[in-house]
Design a protein around this motif. Structure first.
Motif, PDB file in Angstrom:
ATOM      1  N   CYS A 120       3.287  -5.452 101.625  1.00  0.00           N
ATOM      2  CA  CYS A 120       1.775  -5.814 100.828  1.00  0.00           C
ATOM      3  C   CYS A 120       1.921  -6.148  99.637  1.00  0.00           C
ATOM      4  O   CYS A 120       2.801  -5.155  98.599  1.00  0.00           O
ATOM      5  CB  CYS A 120       1.151  -3.760 100.829  1.00  0.00           C
ATOM      6  N   ASP A 122       0.333  -4.854  97.418  1.00  0.00           N
ATOM      7  CA  ASP A 122      -0.200  -4.022  96.007  1.00  0.00           C
ATOM      8  C   ASP A 122       0.619  -2.839  96.916  1.00  0.00           C
ATOM      9  O   ASP A 122       1.369  -2.377  95.305  1.00  0.00           O
ATOM     10  CB  ASP A 122      -1.474  -3.459  96.983  1.00  0.00           C
ATOM     11  N   CYS A 123       0.801  -1.901  97.659  1.00  0.00           N
ATOM     12  CA  CYS A 123       1.687  -0.607  97.694  1.00  0.00           C
ATOM     13  C   CYS A 123       3.024  -1.746  98.367  1.00  0.00           C
ATOM     14  O   CYS A 123       3.945  -0.328  98.390  1.00  0.00           O
ATOM     15  CB  CYS A 123       0.908   0.155  98.574  1.00  0.00           C
ATOM     16  N   CYS A 134      -3.182  -4.644 105.146  1.00  0.00           N
ATOM     17  CA  CYS A 134      -2.783  -3.627 104.934  1.00  0.00           C
ATOM     18  C   CYS A 134      -2.346  -1.410 104.868  1.00  0.00           C
ATOM     19  O   CYS A 134      -3.734  -1.115 105.238  1.00  0.00           O
ATOM     20  CB  CYS A 134      -1.882  -2.906 103.279  1.00  0.00           C
ATOM     21  N   CYS A 137      -2.837   0.776 102.256  1.00  0.00           N
ATOM     22  CA  CYS A 137      -3.791   1.042 101.424  1.00  0.00           C
ATOM     23  C   CYS A 137      -4.916   0.347 101.871  1.00  0.00           C
ATOM     24  O   CYS A 137      -6.521   0.000 101.356  1.00  0.00           O
ATOM     25  CB  CYS A 137      -2.873   0.818 100.050  1.00  0.00           C
ATOM     26  N   HIS A 139      -5.738  -3.020 101.349  1.00  0.00           N
ATOM     27  CA  HIS A 139      -5.271  -4.333 100.820  1.00  0.00           C
ATOM     28  C   HIS A 139      -5.053  -5.997 101.605  1.00  0.00           C
ATOM     29  O   HIS A 139      -4.606  -5.061 102.936  1.00  0.00           O
ATOM     30  CB  HIS A 139      -4.622  -4.473 100.358  1.00  0.00           C
TER      31      HIS A 139
HETATM   32 ZN    ZN Z   1      -1.292  -1.645 100.527  1.00  0.00          ZN
END
Ligand code: ZN
Length: 147
Positions: A120, A122-123, A134, A137, A139
């Protein structure tokens, strides 16, 4: 009485005959070469797989947050203890920390599918390959087109 004793002795002999190779096998496994899974490696693997399953169950909504936190705490402690035992068994000097557990879990996740899933952006959660969103999260991930 004599017949009973005879039967009991035969039974005991059979039990010893069955148990002996097993006992030898257990002893041999402690002296096994490095290319085989050692006791500490097996323990580490079991703990890490359980930890990963708990994570997936939580993300899938099968566990509530309280259960997840307590289970993850227990399993992380077990995984850490197993990692330390494994390090000691290999006679490697150095300390292990939670980041090592995370790294081992990431390695197992990748090993599950033979290839790394989409990380991911993002995370950083490593999702199963082919995931569009994801699991951690939500995403959106880049679609992986195969074939
Ligand atoms: Zn994520």
């Amino acid at each position: 009485m004599a017949l009973f004793l005879g039967t009991a002795m035969v039974a005991a002999a059979v039990v010893i005959f069955i148990i002996q190779p097993v006992a030898k096998g257990i002893h041999a496994s402690l002296e096994r070469a490095e290319d085989e899974l050692t006791e500490t490696e097996a323990r580490k693997r079991v703990a890490l797989l359980a930890l990963r399953d708990v994570e997936y169950d939580f993300l899938a909504g099968k566990l509530d947050e309280n259960d997840y936190r307590s289970l993850k705490g227990e399993l992380t402690a077990e995984a850490l203890a197993a990692l330390e035992a494994d390090e000691k068994a290999r006679e490697q000097v150095g300390s292990v920390g939670p980041e090592d557990v995370e790294a081992e879990i990431a390695a197992i996740r990748m090993g599950l599918h033979g290839e790394a899933g989409a990380g991911c952006p993002d995370c950083g959660f490593v999702n199963e390959s082919g995931s569009r969103f994801c699991s951690a999260c939500g995403h959106a991930l880049q679609a992986q087109v195969s074939g």
